[in-house]
Design an enzyme around this catalytic site. Structure first.
Site, PDB file in Angstrom:
ATOM      1  CG  HIS A 204      -2.043   0.967   1.117  1.00 35.92           C
ATOM      2  ND1 HIS A 204      -1.926   2.289   1.464  1.00 35.92           N
ATOM      3  CD2 HIS A 204      -3.310   0.793   0.666  1.00 35.92           C
ATOM      4  CE1 HIS A 204      -3.081   2.894   1.234  1.00 35.92           C
ATOM      5  NE2 HIS A 204      -3.937   2.016   0.749  1.00 35.92           N
ATOM      6  CD  GLU A 259      -9.433  -3.027  -2.475  1.00 35.45           C
ATOM      7  OE1 GLU A 259     -10.413  -3.789  -2.382  1.00 35.45           O
ATOM      8  OE2 GLU A 259      -9.508  -1.805  -2.307  1.00 35.45           O
TER       9      GLU A 259
HETATM   10  C1  LIG Z   1      -0.686  -0.671  -3.967  1.00 32.58           C
HETATM   11  C2  LIG Z   1       0.644  -0.453  -4.648  1.00 32.58           C
HETATM   12  C3  LIG Z   1       0.391   0.083  -6.074  1.00 32.58           C
HETATM   13  C4  LIG Z   1       1.421   0.593  -3.844  1.00 32.58           C
HETATM   14  O1  LIG Z   1       2.602   0.793  -4.499  1.00 32.58           O
HETATM   15  P1  LIG Z   1       3.771   1.738  -3.938  1.00 32.58           P
HETATM   16  O2  LIG Z   1       3.658   1.952  -2.482  1.00 32.58           O
HETATM   17  O3  LIG Z   1       3.793   2.919  -4.824  1.00 32.58           O
HETATM   18  O4  LIG Z   1       4.998   0.838  -4.127  1.00 32.58           O
HETATM   19  P2  LIG Z   1       5.938   0.751  -5.390  1.00 32.58           P
HETATM   20  O5  LIG Z   1       5.140   0.510  -6.623  1.00 32.58           O
HETATM   21  O6  LIG Z   1       6.808   1.976  -5.343  1.00 32.58           O
HETATM   22  O7  LIG Z   1       6.760  -0.535  -5.020  1.00 32.58           O
HETATM   23  C5  LIG Z   1       7.789  -0.552  -4.042  1.00 32.58           C
HETATM   24  C6  LIG Z   1       8.521  -1.878  -4.154  1.00 32.58           C
HETATM   25  O8  LIG Z   1       7.707  -2.914  -3.595  1.00 32.58           O
HETATM   26  C7  LIG Z   1       7.349  -3.858  -4.599  1.00 32.58           C
HETATM   27  N1  LIG Z   1       5.941  -4.194  -4.427  1.00 32.58           N
HETATM   28  C8  LIG Z   1       4.924  -3.340  -4.089  1.00 32.58           C
HETATM   29  N2  LIG Z   1       3.780  -4.039  -3.977  1.00 32.58           N
HETATM   30  C9  LIG Z   1       4.093  -5.328  -4.246  1.00 32.58           C
HETATM   31  C10 LIG Z   1       3.334  -6.512  -4.289  1.00 32.58           C
HETATM   32  N3  LIG Z   1       2.025  -6.494  -4.025  1.00 32.58           N
HETATM   33  N4  LIG Z   1       3.945  -7.652  -4.613  1.00 32.58           N
HETATM   34  C11 LIG Z   1       5.279  -7.669  -4.877  1.00 32.58           C
HETATM   35  N5  LIG Z   1       6.045  -6.593  -4.849  1.00 32.58           N
HETATM   36  C12 LIG Z   1       5.464  -5.432  -4.538  1.00 32.58           C
HETATM   37  C13 LIG Z   1       7.614  -3.171  -5.947  1.00 32.58           C
HETATM   38  O9  LIG Z   1       7.867  -4.106  -6.939  1.00 32.58           O
HETATM   39  C14 LIG Z   1       8.805  -2.313  -5.594  1.00 32.58           C
HETATM   40  O10 LIG Z   1       9.928  -3.131  -5.582  1.00 32.58           O
HETATM   41  P3  LIG Z   1      11.392  -2.549  -6.016  1.00 32.58           P
HETATM   42  O11 LIG Z   1      11.727  -1.528  -4.978  1.00 32.58           O
HETATM   43  O12 LIG Z   1      12.271  -3.764  -5.994  1.00 32.58           O
HETATM   44  O13 LIG Z   1      11.210  -1.955  -7.381  1.00 32.58           O
HETATM   45  C15 LIG Z   1       1.476  -1.756  -4.714  1.00 32.58           C
HETATM   46  O14 LIG Z   1       1.794  -2.200  -3.411  1.00 32.58           O
HETATM   47  C16 LIG Z   1       0.773  -2.853  -5.500  1.00 32.58           C
HETATM   48  O15 LIG Z   1       0.872  -2.875  -6.744  1.00 32.58           O
HETATM   49  N6  LIG Z   1       0.059  -3.793  -4.801  1.00 32.58           N
HETATM   50  C17 LIG Z   1      -0.645  -4.856  -5.478  1.00 32.58           C
HETATM   51  C18 LIG Z   1      -1.986  -4.361  -6.011  1.00 32.58           C
HETATM   52  C19 LIG Z   1      -3.000  -4.147  -4.912  1.00 32.58           C
HETATM   53  O16 LIG Z   1      -3.213  -4.980  -4.046  1.00 32.58           O
HETATM   54  N7  LIG Z   1      -3.675  -2.995  -4.989  1.00 32.58           N
HETATM   55  C20 LIG Z   1      -4.691  -2.602  -4.021  1.00 32.58           C
HETATM   56  C21 LIG Z   1      -4.212  -1.472  -3.178  1.00 32.58           C
HETATM   57  S1  LIG Z   1      -5.316  -1.063  -1.843  1.00 32.58           S
END
Ligand SMILES: CC(C)(COP(=O)(O)OP(=O)(O)OC[C@H]1O[C@@H](n2cnc3c(N)ncnc32)[C@H](O)[C@@H]1OP(=O)(O)O)[C@@H](O)C(=O)NCCC(=O)NCCS
Length: 305
Positions: A204, A259
């Protein structure tokens, strides 16, 4: 409370309730549009089109009345289209039922068990708790240009559809279906992480610990599904995924988000997979910002739809 900034009096509550009920009935123009769309069009595109077919006030700032109209109407749009797609006659809204119970009734034709309606209501209420998620942000950008509420909602629905936001519960459901049984979980999760894919329902932007909404929803699911193998599988996959995320992505603080357990709730109350994202979108919208006592009761802060 979210619309007006304070809890309503009994009289205001009753007025709001009756207004919402009257807005559940679809305008003829929206029905005609829904009947003309391609039968295989996905429900989020249908919602966007239905919102575009409405005629909110063109005044600025947008009004609480417009927010109420869209909130009341969206469940009817989904149920109407779902009935057409399933080859059934659409079911008219039942004014005796609450927002959520009526949605389940229109989808199934049966008045839902109160425990089932309460579980879905818990999810829908909890999704309002987030101040600035991606779809709210998209709506704010549009409305800050002084555009109308339908345009803001179309942008919000577009952001909502993405699998990293409102599309996540469906992806969680697919993941658990593909895993199928506890003994397949570890190889399945490792394969995904080694391929550089994300585990849906984890991570998140704001919560760097277990999302408190996930904790709350898990207990709701537990009350519905205790002893059910699908609940046990979800619990075990959750624990394992957190452990593996720490192993593959150390220091990123990836934990269960809302979610993950939303998927379990939507499945347990009988929402079809293809309606998961649209059902999330039919939660009451957060449109805060109007402060009673400042003369703004009927208008919304343009930056906070
Ligand atoms: C929600 C979300 C978009 C938040 O992203 P964020 O805080 O901006 O994090 P980032 O996209 O910058 O990712 C940070 C790191 O964690 C990793 N990461 C983040 N969520 C991950 C997940 N669910 N599974 C695996 N790796 C994940 C990224 O690959 C990244 O790795 P890196 O540093 O090696 O490149 C992300 O966690 C995600 O895609 N989750 C899965 C989708 C989901 O459940 N969405 C509902 C949200 S309520």
């Amino acid at each position: 409370m979210l619309w007006h900034g304070a809890l309503p009096s009994h009289q205001q509550l009753e007025k709001t309730r009756l207004h919402l009920i009257s807005c559940r009935v679809l305008p003829e123009s929206v029905r005609r549009v829904l009947e003309k769309l391609d039968p295989d069009q996905d429900m989020m595109s249908v919602l966007r089109t239905a919102v575009s077919a409405c005629r909110p006030s063109q005044e600025w700032p947008p009004t609480v009345e417009d927010a109420m109209m869209f909130t009341a109407m969206l469940p009817t749009v989904i149920a109407y289209r779902w009935a057409l797609q399933s080859g059934r006659a659409p079911i008219e809204p039942d004014p005796e039922l609450s927002h959520v119970a009526n949605y389940l009734y229109m989808l199934t034709g049966k008045r839902p068990d109160p425990a089932i309606a309460r579980a879905l209501e818990a999810y829908m209420v909890i999704t309002m708790e987030h101040g600035l998620n991606a779809s709210t942000f998209a709506a704010r950008v549009v409305t800050s240009t002084r555009s109308d509420m339908a345009s803001a909602l179309c942008a919000a629905l577009g952001a909502m559809k993405g699998p990293l936001h409102g599309g996540a519960p469906l992806e969680v459901r697919v993941m658990l279906e593909q895993i199928g049984a506890t003994e397949h979980a570890e190889p399945w999760l490792r394969r995904e992480l080694e391929a550089g894919r994300r585990l849906m329902g984890f991570g998140h932007r704001v919560y760097k610990t277990r999302d408190p909404r996930a904790v709350a929803l898990r207990s709701v699911v537990e009350s519905l599904q205790f002893g059910d193998p699908s609940f046990d599988l979800a619990v075990q996959v959750e624990d394992l995924a957190i452990r593996l995320l720490e192993e593959y992505k150390p220091g990123r603080h990836l934990y269960t988000n809302v979610e993950y357990w939303a998927a379990a709730i939507l499945g347990a109350v009988g929402i079809p997979n293809t309606l998961f994202t649209a059902s999330f979108s039919a939660s009451v919208r957060r449109v805060d910002g109007a402060h009673p006592g400042t003369g703004g009761e009927q208008s919304l802060d343009p930056t906070s739809i």
